[in-house]
Design a protein around this motif. Structure first.
Motif, PDB file in Angstrom:
ATOM      1  N   GLY A  81     -30.385 -17.071   5.594  1.00 41.04           N
ATOM      2  CA  GLY A  81     -31.666 -16.970   4.874  1.00 41.04           C
ATOM      3  C   GLY A  81     -32.746 -17.887   5.400  1.00 41.04           C
ATOM      4  O   GLY A  81     -33.789 -18.039   4.775  1.00 41.04           O
TER       5      GLY A  81
ATOM      6  N   THR B 331     -39.066  -9.993   1.554  1.00 37.71           N
ATOM      7  CA  THR B 331     -38.130  -9.963   2.680  1.00 37.71           C
ATOM      8  C   THR B 331     -37.989  -8.541   3.234  1.00 37.71           C
ATOM      9  O   THR B 331     -37.842  -8.360   4.446  1.00 37.71           O
ATOM     10  N   TYR B 407     -34.839 -14.993   0.474  1.00 41.39           N
ATOM     11  CA  TYR B 407     -33.811 -14.103   1.018  1.00 41.39           C
ATOM     12  C   TYR B 407     -32.596 -13.999   0.097  1.00 41.39           C
ATOM     13  O   TYR B 407     -31.967 -12.951   0.024  1.00 41.39           O
TER      14      TYR B 407
END
Lengths: 425, 425
Positions: A81, B331, B407
């Motif tokens: 991430g 994202t 994320y």
């Protein structure tokens, strides 16, 4: 795992076929020694339960086969991430290699791998094929941590000896691998797998040594293949005599075929010749849709692989994939297949939800043997899914509930999890 | 909202520029009457705090501007994450219209809209532009539910009168809209917006009436544009005299320009002529990457819109998008921009994380006025993000923590949320 028979009850859903879901409302799974002996209707199960067989009843919850992550990098979990702004080769250099170098430090390895193993335990994954790093002690510790948590895994000490930082360069050649294999005890669920990082990181000598070792120990193999255009070009330049990237593994006996079960991750840019070889050697393709989006790699032609009968499963590819959740791998696979159909090739229709679920269960499960179905003779790998946190204003069908769990659910929806009949969450 | 000044403290991150993040470790936000008066360094804030101004200190948590969902369908929340196997026009017929017909029943509407409003409250969204259905009572109730939760929203009673089930056909024409506008009280945060569903669902008479109403009440407008190739062809057939799909709105005064702020969702297949009109009229594009993947629509050329100075924000487009989370919208926007760069047009580089965050804050926030920045004069719309459930084996930078939260984070990472200075979660 216990030999005593047991009945597990709930709303069963699985892929009897690749393209369709089978459901059994309030059905029963009859297991013995961790293996499914029968799938029973409500009435059949009642009869057996009355004979005094132990029952675990999950009520209205949904039971499906456990999900199989065919490609994940344990040491990269630490930076998932983050750093999502580069393509493969630059990403390896900027983020991955520096992080993997840290696993020479066993304190760091202990801390980071414990977080990974706990993450995997809480996730919907029951079995995984895992890359570690080149470091033997940290890799052995990772295997122990997975075993302690009851998860099923192939774990690979990574082999690499060129075009990488000195801290990640294998200097002892194959002897380090022998050391690793010797020090790992027998274990029913956690097993070693040969893991050349990818062709650009491995000298011919190293690949040759791995091939020899493969034939000696009959070990399975995992690596990367044709993920990114620049990588494919690099392999062409490094191995001009190999017909394709795949052949650069195959000439060392590291690309499927009899006695050498092999997984190749990605296969986004496999040429027709390479696809032929994947098919001939029945190499497993680990399709990693999230990773292929994050590193701007592209979208693999999964539908073509399926049509040809090439074995395919799904991988999270943490940390190029940011999420360890196989729920995401399933829905991402569907989404990118739709984009590929629209933008690249209208002759390859998108994946349906049942097909993507099949990939994540039986597709990848086949690498582990009798895994990935609710059927007699199969290991009892199970997820018990709870969707009470996902309200709806009207009653949903079982199939709708399951699809929604995959699209919306996180780890918290995994109420319980079984690997080979043992409850591990 | 209170006029009493207040200090809010934490690790501040926002987009002073479109392409870069600004951070202020343990900084302070000084607010009054819901509006940011100053962003203060640790030292400056200490001085003011000592004067007795009330302080809310969030420690090491991360504070960013609230996220703006520029396109979401409240009645579709009920079936999000199901029925993901069709393209737009078939999907509307098979899933959407039957669901929206239910909102004629106020009990159903109450139940479903309460779930939606609670979902939105728990999400990272602070402001949203929302499609309801054609039904006046349910739409009014939705507006109340949002107001009770302190959220900011434009809500549209949908207008449609052709090519749809009778149960969703507007029979009273514009008078139903007047009824709706009259019955909605003034509200500082929840306001009406004119909402023709899309050209295929609206007769010329209805669009003409909406244009008249727009000029009378100076209301903003939202609709759909060039989402899917079959839809674009359908509009060509329905409105042969309109130069583009966009012109079919514009000729009724429903496509941006002075006094008519307008959002058009999707713009995946906008032609050069249509893009010129979007630019000239400064129409907001609501980019909905998840929806465009789920319905196999394609990928919008967001980079081109940004280069031309067309206003762009992000939308979840529930239920064509399955997730109500703007974290996912951010994202997803990055991911599909990478795939578009790779598969469609290498001249349009992917979006970076700072750019996508800008789209979700200031990009969409501009539709609401002074919204989407941590800067004096802007509404204090804030998220307080907590990442303690996302362990890492080493210390991460603030930027890494934020990227990871987007994320990996779900609603549970939204520790607190402010809309115009009032804490709403």
């Amino acid at each position: 795992m216990t030999a005593t028979p047991k009945l597990i009850r709930g709303n069963l859903i699985w892929n009897k076929e690749k393209t369709a879901l089978t459901t059994c409302e309030r059905g029963w799974i009859y297991i013995e020694s961790g293996v499914i002996r029968a799938i029973l209707s409500p009435e059949e199960g009642e009869t057996i339960a009355q004979r005094g067989v132990a029952v675990e009843d999950y009520g209205e919850r949904i039971l499906i086969p456990g999900l199989v992550d065919l490609h994940v990098h344990a040491p990269q979990y630490a930076f998932r991430g983050t750093g999502m702004d580069l393509e493969l080769l630059d990403w390896l250099e900027a983020y991955t290699f520096p992080e993997e170098s840290r696993y020479d430090d066993s304190d760091y390895g202990e801390r980071a791998y414990t977080q990974f193993a706990d993450g995997l335990k809480n996730s919907p994954t029951t079995r995984a094929c895992i890359f570690a790093t080149i470091h033997v002690p940290a890799t052995l510790r990772l295997m122990e941590l997975l075993e302690e948590r009851g998860l099923g895994a192939y774990v690979g000490k990574v082999s690499m000896d060129r075009d990488c930082p000195d801290s990640l360069r294998e200097t002892e050649g194959i002897s380090a691998l022998r050391d690793w294999l010797t020090r790992w005890k027998e274990s029913p669920l956690v097993c070693p797998i040969l893991t050349p990082r990818f062709v650009p990181s491995c000298t011919e000598e190293l690949l040759e040594g791995l091939g020899t070792l493969q034939r000696e120990f009959r070990l399975p193999v995992q690596s990367h293949l044709s993920e990114n255009p620049a990588e494919v070009e690099l392999v062409k330049a490094l191995c001009p005599e190999a017909e394709t990237y795949g052949h650069a593994y195959a000439r060392h006996g590291l690309f499927g075929g009899e006695g050498c079960p092999t997984i190749m991750a990605h296969c986004v840019y496999s040429s027709p010749k390479e696809i032929e070889l994947l098919e001939k050697n029945q190499v497993f393709v680990a399709h990693c849709p999230q990773s292929n989006a994050n590193l701007a790699s592209g979208i693999a032609p999964v539908r073509e692989y399926l049509r040809r009968g090439i074995p395919v499963g799904l991988g999270t590819d943490v940390a190029a994939g940011h999420s360890l959740s196989m729920f995401r791998a399933v829905t991402d696979a569907i989404q990118v297949s739709k984009l590929r159909w629209r933008l690249v090739d209208p002759k390859l229709p998108p994946l349906s939800f049942p097909e993507a679920l099949w990939l994540a269960t039986r597709g990848g499960g086949a690498f582990f043997g009798q895994v990935g179905l609710l059927a007699p003779g199969f290991d009892c790998d199970l997820l018990v899914l709870d969707d009470h946190d996902l309200p709806a204003p009207r009653k949903l069908s079982l199939e709708e509930r399951l699809e929604r769990l995959f699209y919306l659910g996180g780890d918290q929806t995994v109420f319980a999890k079984y690997v080979r009949g043992r409850r591990v969450k």
